[in-house]
Design a protein around this motif. Structure first.
Motif, PDB file in Angstrom:
ATOM      1  N   CYS A 165       4.495  -6.186   9.258  1.00  0.00           N
ATOM      2  CA  CYS A 165       3.500  -7.113   8.724  1.00  0.00           C
ATOM      3  C   CYS A 165       4.226  -8.349   8.215  1.00  0.00           C
ATOM      4  O   CYS A 165       5.206  -8.227   7.476  1.00  0.00           O
ATOM      5  CB  CYS A 165       2.717  -6.462   7.587  1.00  0.00           C
ATOM      6  SG  CYS A 165       1.548  -7.624   6.838  1.00  0.00           S
ATOM      7  N   GLY A 167       3.167 -10.265   6.091  1.00  0.00           N
ATOM      8  CA  GLY A 167       2.811 -10.481   4.687  1.00  0.00           C
ATOM      9  C   GLY A 167       4.010 -10.225   3.789  1.00  0.00           C
ATOM     10  O   GLY A 167       5.053  -9.728   4.222  1.00  0.00           O
ATOM     11  N   ASN A 168       3.803 -10.555   2.535  1.00  0.00           N
ATOM     12  CA  ASN A 168       4.933 -10.509   1.611  1.00  0.00           C
ATOM     13  C   ASN A 168       4.491  -9.902   0.291  1.00  0.00           C
ATOM     14  O   ASN A 168       5.077 -10.185  -0.745  1.00  0.00           O
ATOM     15  CB  ASN A 168       5.393 -11.961   1.392  1.00  0.00           C
ATOM     16  CG  ASN A 168       6.822 -12.035   0.975  1.00  0.00           C
ATOM     17  OD1 ASN A 168       7.571 -11.074   1.146  1.00  0.00           O
ATOM     18  ND2 ASN A 168       7.211 -13.168   0.398  1.00  0.00           N
ATOM     19  N   CYS A 169       3.422  -9.103   0.327  1.00  0.00           N
ATOM     20  CA  CYS A 169       2.818  -8.627  -0.919  1.00  0.00           C
ATOM     21  C   CYS A 169       3.837  -7.810  -1.715  1.00  0.00           C
ATOM     22  O   CYS A 169       4.473  -6.904  -1.169  1.00  0.00           O
ATOM     23  CB  CYS A 169       1.582  -7.793  -0.618  1.00  0.00           C
ATOM     24  SG  CYS A 169       0.414  -8.652   0.456  1.00  0.00           S
ATOM     25  N   PHE A 171       3.625  -5.550  -3.832  1.00  0.00           N
ATOM     26  CA  PHE A 171       3.354  -4.151  -4.165  1.00  0.00           C
ATOM     27  C   PHE A 171       3.413  -3.243  -2.938  1.00  0.00           C
ATOM     28  O   PHE A 171       3.183  -2.045  -3.035  1.00  0.00           O
ATOM     29  CB  PHE A 171       1.955  -4.029  -4.804  1.00  0.00           C
ATOM     30  CG  PHE A 171       0.882  -4.711  -3.987  1.00  0.00           C
ATOM     31  CD1 PHE A 171       0.276  -4.054  -2.944  1.00  0.00           C
ATOM     32  CD2 PHE A 171       0.516  -6.019  -4.256  1.00  0.00           C
ATOM     33  CE1 PHE A 171      -0.688  -4.682  -2.171  1.00  0.00           C
ATOM     34  CE2 PHE A 171      -0.448  -6.660  -3.493  1.00  0.00           C
ATOM     35  CZ  PHE A 171      -1.054  -5.989  -2.443  1.00  0.00           C
ATOM     36  N   CYS A 172       3.710  -3.814  -1.758  1.00  0.00           N
ATOM     37  CA  CYS A 172       3.533  -3.079  -0.501  1.00  0.00           C
ATOM     38  C   CYS A 172       4.877  -2.746   0.146  1.00  0.00           C
ATOM     39  O   CYS A 172       5.779  -3.576   0.211  1.00  0.00           O
ATOM     40  CB  CYS A 172       2.694  -3.935   0.441  1.00  0.00           C
ATOM     41  SG  CYS A 172       2.460  -3.181   2.054  1.00  0.00           S
ATOM     42  N   VAL A 174       5.160  -1.832   3.386  1.00  0.00           N
ATOM     43  CA  VAL A 174       5.128  -1.989   4.852  1.00  0.00           C
ATOM     44  C   VAL A 174       6.200  -2.957   5.370  1.00  0.00           C
ATOM     45  O   VAL A 174       6.956  -2.613   6.284  1.00  0.00           O
ATOM     46  CB  VAL A 174       3.713  -2.395   5.342  1.00  0.00           C
ATOM     47  CG1 VAL A 174       3.730  -2.829   6.804  1.00  0.00           C
ATOM     48  CG2 VAL A 174       2.752  -1.237   5.161  1.00  0.00           C
ATOM     49  N   PRO A 175       6.321  -4.182   4.813  1.00  0.00           N
ATOM     50  CA  PRO A 175       7.327  -5.094   5.385  1.00  0.00           C
ATOM     51  C   PRO A 175       8.751  -4.561   5.248  1.00  0.00           C
ATOM     52  O   PRO A 175       9.575  -4.757   6.138  1.00  0.00           O
ATOM     53  CB  PRO A 175       7.150  -6.385   4.565  1.00  0.00           C
ATOM     54  CG  PRO A 175       5.785  -6.289   3.975  1.00  0.00           C
ATOM     55  CD  PRO A 175       5.537  -4.835   3.750  1.00  0.00           C
ATOM     56  N   THR A 211      -1.972  -4.243   8.468  1.00  0.00           N
ATOM     57  CA  THR A 211      -3.179  -5.055   8.622  1.00  0.00           C
ATOM     58  C   THR A 211      -3.688  -4.854  10.038  1.00  0.00           C
ATOM     59  O   THR A 211      -3.046  -5.284  11.000  1.00  0.00           O
ATOM     60  CB  THR A 211      -2.850  -6.530   8.342  1.00  0.00           C
ATOM     61  OG1 THR A 211      -2.589  -6.646   6.957  1.00  0.00           O
ATOM     62  CG2 THR A 211      -3.991  -7.445   8.693  1.00  0.00           C
ATOM     63  N   ARG A 250      -6.682  -8.174   6.038  1.00  0.00           N
ATOM     64  CA  ARG A 250      -6.476  -9.345   5.178  1.00  0.00           C
ATOM     65  C   ARG A 250      -7.637 -10.315   5.372  1.00  0.00           C
ATOM     66  O   ARG A 250      -8.070 -10.539   6.503  1.00  0.00           O
ATOM     67  CB  ARG A 250      -5.175 -10.065   5.573  1.00  0.00           C
ATOM     68  CG  ARG A 250      -3.913  -9.427   5.072  1.00  0.00           C
ATOM     69  CD  ARG A 250      -2.733 -10.296   5.474  1.00  0.00           C
ATOM     70  NE  ARG A 250      -2.756 -11.579   4.794  1.00  0.00           N
ATOM     71  CZ  ARG A 250      -1.993 -11.890   3.748  1.00  0.00           C
ATOM     72  NH1 ARG A 250      -1.146 -11.008   3.272  1.00  0.00           N
ATOM     73  NH2 ARG A 250      -2.073 -13.076   3.192  1.00  0.00           N
ATOM     74  N   LYS A 287       0.297 -12.540  -2.496  1.00  0.00           N
ATOM     75  CA  LYS A 287      -0.704 -12.080  -1.541  1.00  0.00           C
ATOM     76  C   LYS A 287      -1.001 -13.159  -0.499  1.00  0.00           C
ATOM     77  O   LYS A 287      -1.407 -12.858   0.627  1.00  0.00           O
ATOM     78  CB  LYS A 287      -1.974 -11.685  -2.316  1.00  0.00           C
ATOM     79  CG  LYS A 287      -3.087 -11.131  -1.476  1.00  0.00           C
ATOM     80  CD  LYS A 287      -2.803  -9.723  -0.969  1.00  0.00           C
ATOM     81  CE  LYS A 287      -3.823  -9.299   0.072  1.00  0.00           C
ATOM     82  NZ  LYS A 287      -3.588  -7.975   0.621  1.00  0.00           N
TER      83      LYS A 287
HETATM   84  S1  SF4 Z   1      -0.604  -5.318   1.681  1.00  0.00           S
HETATM   85 FE1  SF4 Z   1      -1.224  -5.638   3.804  1.00  0.00          FE
HETATM   86  S2  SF4 Z   1      -0.884  -7.836   4.124  1.00  0.00           S
HETATM   87 FE2  SF4 Z   1       0.288  -7.299   2.298  1.00  0.00          FE
HETATM   88  S3  SF4 Z   1       2.330  -6.826   3.071  1.00  0.00           S
HETATM   89 FE3  SF4 Z   1       1.188  -4.895   2.976  1.00  0.00          FE
HETATM   90  S4  SF4 Z   1       0.361  -4.606   5.010  1.00  0.00           S
HETATM   91 FE4  SF4 Z   1       0.963  -6.746   4.823  1.00  0.00          FE
END
Ligand code: SF4
Length: 430
Positions: A165, A167-169, A171-172, A174-175, A211, A250, A287
Motif C-alpha cells: 500500500c 499509504g503511510n498511515c 498505525f498500520c 501493511v506498508p 486498500t 480509502r 492518513k
Molecule cells: S490503513 Fe489502509 S491506506 Fe493506510 S497504510 Fe494501511 S492499508 Fe494503506
C-alpha cells in the motif's frame, strides 16, 4: 516426506492456508489446525496474527516439542517474538517461498543463515537474514475441512488480491510488512483459488490487501478501475455478489467507476477508513485525507445506493477534547449505516508503536484518568461515548437497550485492556 502442522490459534487466516499449501506442494504431509490441541508433529509452523498472541499462547508454545517456526504479522518484530517465545525460527514477512529452506533447516541440511527472511537467536544476539518479496504466483492454499464454519468479521475467508500500500498511515503494518509498491496477483490465479475455497466450503468472501481498490494499480496512489471492476466481476461470478465484500477502502481511492463496480458485484457495502474528524489528528496519523474528502466519498457512495460503514480511531496519542469533538461531529454529520470504533492500537513496526513505546503513561490516553469514574481511561471514555452515540446518529437509529449497552461497555472495556497489555508488551514491562 515429513509430517508438518500449521497452527493458527483463533482463525484460519489466509496466510496459514497459503503456507500449508506451499508445504503440501513440496510433498509433505500437512495438517492445518485452529488451536493447539492435538498438535503432535515434529515440525510446527505457528501463524500469529496479534501481538497479544505472544503472551496468550506463550506457555503452550514454549512447552511444545519439535521444531517450531513462527510467522505472520508478529514476525515484523522478531526481537519481541523471541522475548516471549522460545522457538527455533521466526520467518519475517512474506513466507510462502521460504518454507522449502525452512524444511531443509528442520532436517539439518542447512544452517539458519541459509534461510532467507529468517530471524534466529545466536550467542551474539538475534540475527536477521534479508530476503526479497515473494513472487505473486503462488500455490493453492490448503483449505481446512471446517472452513464453512469460519467467521472472521462476517467472512469465511479474506482472500489476498494484492500486496502493498502506498499509504503511510502511522498505525498500520501493511506498508512495513508488504512494502509501499502495489503488487497484484494474476486474475486467473485468484479465480482458481476462489473456486478451490468455495468447493471446500467457504461461503462468504472478503477481499483483503490493505486498500481493496488498489488491485491492478501500477502507479503511485493510482487506481485502475478496469482491473478492479474485472476482479469483482470475475470473483462474484464464482461466489455470487451477496457473498462478496470489499472491506477497507480509502476515501481518496474511490470514484464513480469504482463505486459502480462495488454496487454491481458485491453485497453493496463500502467500508471507509475515516479514523478522525480532526484535520490535526489525520495529519498526525499521516492518513493523507481530510474530513471534506470523507464527506464527499460518503455522498458519492450513496449515489450508487451503497451502504456505508466507517471506522474511527480514538485515544490516539495527542488527541485532545477538541479533536475528539470534531470526530463526534463528523460521525454525526455522516449518518453512516454502521460504525466501527477502535482505541488506537500501537502495533509493532509502526510509527505509532514507536511513539507509544516511549510515551509516558500520563500522556497516553489509554492510561490518562477520565473524569468519569466508571471509565479506566480517557481512551475508554471516548470509545464508549462515540460507539454509544453512533447508535443514535446512524442512518437508521437503533434504540438503546440494556443488552446493547452491556455489549458496548464490554467491547470497550476489552479494547482498553487489550491496548494496555500490548502497550506494556511493547515497552518491555510484561
Ligand atoms: S490503513 Fe489502509 S491506506 Fe493506510 S497504510 Fe494501511 S492499508 Fe494503506
Amino acid at each position: 516426506m515429513s509430517h508438518v502442522t500449521v497452527v493458527t490459534p483463533e482463525h484460519y487466516n489466509y496466510g496459514s492456508m497459503l503456507i500449508a499449501g506451499a508445504l503440501r506442494d513440496l510433498g509433505h504431509r500437512v495438517e492445518i489446525r485452529k488451536g493447539f490441541d492435538g498438535v503432535n508433529s515434529g515440525i510446527v509452523f505457528i501463524s500469529l496474527q496479534s501481538t497479544i498472541h505472544l503472551l496468550r499462547y506463550r506457555d503452550i508454545i514454549n512447552n511444545m516439542g519439535g521444531f517450531r517456526v513462527v510467522g505472520g504479522p508478529v514476525s515484523i518484530d522478531p526481537e519481541m517474538v523471541f522475548r516471549y517465545l522460545d522457538v527455533d525460527l521466526v520467518v519475517m514477512g512474506e513466507g510462502e517461498d521460504k518454507v522449502g529452506a525452512v524444511m531443509e533447516l528442520a532436517a539439518g541440511n542447512c544452517k539458519p543463515e541459509d534461510v532467507p527472511g529468517a530471524a534466529f537467536r545466536s550467542p551474539e544476539g538475534i540475527v536477521v537474514i534479508e530476503s526479497s518479496p515473494c513472487p505473486m504466483e503462488r500455490p493453492l492454499p490448503l483449505v481446512p475441512g471446517d472452513i464453512s464454519r469460519e467467521d472472521i468479521r462476517g467472512a469465511s475467508v479474506y482472500i489476498e488480491t494484492h500486496r502493498g500500500c502506498p499509504g503511510n498511515c502511522t498505525f498500520c503494518q501493511v506498508p512495513e510488512f508488504f512494502g509501499r509498491k502495489v503488487r497484484s496477483r494474476p486474475l486467473e490465479d485468484i479465480i482458481r483459488e476462489v473456486r478451490e475455497l468455495k468447493a471446500s466450503g467457504a461461503r462468504r468472501f472478503a477481499i483483503s490487501g490493505g486498500t481493496g481498490t488498489l488491485y491492478g494499480s501500477s502507479k503511485f496512489r493510482g487506481i485502475d478501475e478496469d482491473a478492479f471492476r474485472d476482479l469483482l466481476r470475475r470473483i462474484s461470478e464464482v461466489t455470487g455478489r451477496r457473498n462478496l465484500t470489499v472491506p477497507d477502502i480509502r476515501v481518496d481511492m474511490v470514484n464513480p467507476k469504482i463505486l459502480e463496480a462495488i454496487s454491481e458485484y458485491t453485497n453493496g457495502w463500502v467500508f471507509y477508513g475515516i479514523e478522525s474528524g480532526s484535520r490535526r489528528m489525520l495529519r498526525k496519523m499521516k492518513k493523507g485525507i481530510t474530513p471534506d474528502q470523507v464527506v464527499e466519498a460518503v455522498e458519492l457512495a450513496r449515489e450508487y445506493n451503497l451502504r456505508v460503514a466507517g471506522s474511527f480511531i480514538v485515544g490516539y496519542p495527542g488527541e485532545d477534547e477538541e479533536d475528539y469533538r470534531k470526530t463526534i461531529e463528523l460521525a454525526d454529520e455522516l449518518m453512516l449505516d454502521d460504525y466501527f470504533v477502535s482505541i488506537a492500537e500501537p502495533l509493532p513496526g509502526t510509527e505509532l508503536g514507536e511513539e507509544v513505546r516511549k510515551l509516558p503513561e500520563d500522556e497516553n490516553p489509554v492510561f490518562m484518568r477520565s473524569d468519569e469514574r466508571r471509565f479506566d481511561s480517557v481512551a475508554e471514555e471516548r470509545a464508549f461515548n462515540l460507539l454509544l452515540e453512533s447508535y443514535v446518529f446512524r442512518s437508521v437509529p437503533v434504540p438503546m437497550t440494556s443488552r446493547l449497552l452491556k455489549s458496548i461497555t464490554e467491547e470497550v472495556r476489552q479494547q482498553q485492556e487489550h491496548i494496555r497489555t500490548v502497550t506494556w508488551m511493547l515497552q518491555g514491562k510484561l
